[in-house]
Design a protein around this motif. Structure first.
Motif: not given
Length: 375
Positions: A315, A320, A338
């Motif tokens: 993350y 990501i 993300n």
């Protein structure tokens, strides 16, 4: 030579070599033309020769062979202080016993400018870097970012035609560094000086430069615009050094001069653009940027598809990063925004990865294992 030619070749390195011991070369046959007003970055790992080139241009190091010219004239026999070059260093090089105004005035006094002119130029320089109220302070009373702005102002105060910057932002934290990148670009656009910037930070180079010369082991691997370096690197070193890249070892099966067909270790055949591809039958490396490699879904599948095992995801806030392993142990990374479409994958799950032919590059030599660079 016309004025136009001189402007396009304002700074010239012509077959420049540098050796400190008369045996091994630190800089090997370096040639580069820099346009007047251009912002050129010398980028490369530590010890690759980029700072040595800067020091030779400044006159702080002698040239072993070759020629350096400014505005059409060789500078080999010109003293550093007569080259009209400003310098900015990583560690500021400010005089601690002088006020900020005195530091700025120093290069003007050395040039014997009248006191009234020195005073006005110091005032203008402080305003230029938005430090109007700091003239009476000492360097020890300033933050790192403020010191670097003073160092920048001092390099510009005598109106040099060329400004050399050697890792000027290396001592600053991330936020300050990004702010100073903007400040340097603003001043470059406002004042129009020729800038030659040395860094090992690829993001800094991509953000700030008109062109980037990528060094490795004393040799320029490629000199081009940031977009050209990123999209069409000349070889596997540039592809790996500029941005993040997935490298997959393979063998060239066919090549029509534009598209190469490559066989991978498990027998998969994929296609990629021929950038610097070896002959048919030779080993090669396939490079695919993490943002151009996708997890295959019903709505997104391109002409190249391979299978890999999902390892983990990282993350990073706005994105990501998904890490996969191929059957030969090579690791791949997929970078996904993300958002609500970011997939959830179970560790160990077999996954199909896909990319478009024009987003893969067939390059010159196999990469080792685990080529993906961490953030």
């Amino acid at each position: 030579m016309s004025t136009h030619d001189i402007d396009d070749q304002y700074v010239r390195f012509i077959n420049v070599k540098k050796s400190y011991d008369q045996q091994s070369l630190v800089v090997k046959d370096f040639s580069l033309d820099i346009r007047k007003g251009e912002f050129v970055t010398l980028l490369g790992p530590s010890g690759s020769g980029k700072t040595t080139c800067l020091m030779m241009l400044a006159g702080f190091e002698d040239v072993t062979s070759g020629t350096i010219q400014i505005n059409g004239k060789s500078v080999q026999d010109v003293a550093p202080y007569h080259r009209n070059i400003g310098m900015v260093f990583q560690h500021y090089a400010l005089f601690p016993h002088m006020t900020i105004a005195e530091n700025l005035a120093y290069p003007l006094k050395v040039r014997k400018l009248p006191a009234s002119e020195v005073k006005q130029k110091v005032k203008d320089a402080l305003a230029l870097v938005e430090l109007d109220a700091f003239g009476g302070r000492y360097p020890g009373q300033l933050s790192g970012g403020q010191k670097q702005r003073v160092a920048l102002a001092r390099s510009l105060i005598f109106e040099p035609s060329i400004v050399l910057m050697d890792e000027p932002l290396g001592a600053l934290d991330k936020n300050l560094r990004e702010h100073m990148q903007y400040e340097i670009k603003r001043l470059h656009e406002q004042l129009g000086f020729t800038a030659i910037y040395v860094t090992h930070d690829q993001t800094e180079a991509l953000t700030m430069s008109d062109r980037i010369a990528v060094f490795n082991d004393g040799v320029v691997q490629q000199c081009a615009s940031p977009s050209a370096l990123y999209e069409t690197p000349a070889n596997s070193f540039v592809a790996d050094f500029i941005g993040e890249n997935n490298h997959i070892n393979g063998k060239v099966e066919s090549n029509n001069g534009e598209i190469a067909e490559i066989s991978l270790s498990r027998g998969d055949r994929v296609r990629a653009l021929d950038i610097n591809c070896p002959p048919v039958g030779e080993p090669c490396v396939l490079a695919v940027r993490p943002e151009n490699l996708f997890i295959a879904t019903a709505g997104r599948e391109y002409d190249n598809v391979i299978s890999a095992e999902f390892i983990t995801r990282l993350y990073v806030g706005d994105s990501i990063r998904y890490f996969f392993k191929m059957s030969d142990g090579a690791e791949l990374m997929v970078k996904v925004l993300n958002d609500q479409d970011a997939p959830i994958i179970e560790p160990g799950a077999p996954t199909r990865l896909t990319w478009a032919t024009e987003r893969g590059l067939a390059l010159d030599k196999p990469a080792g294992k685990n080529p993906v660079k961490a953030a």
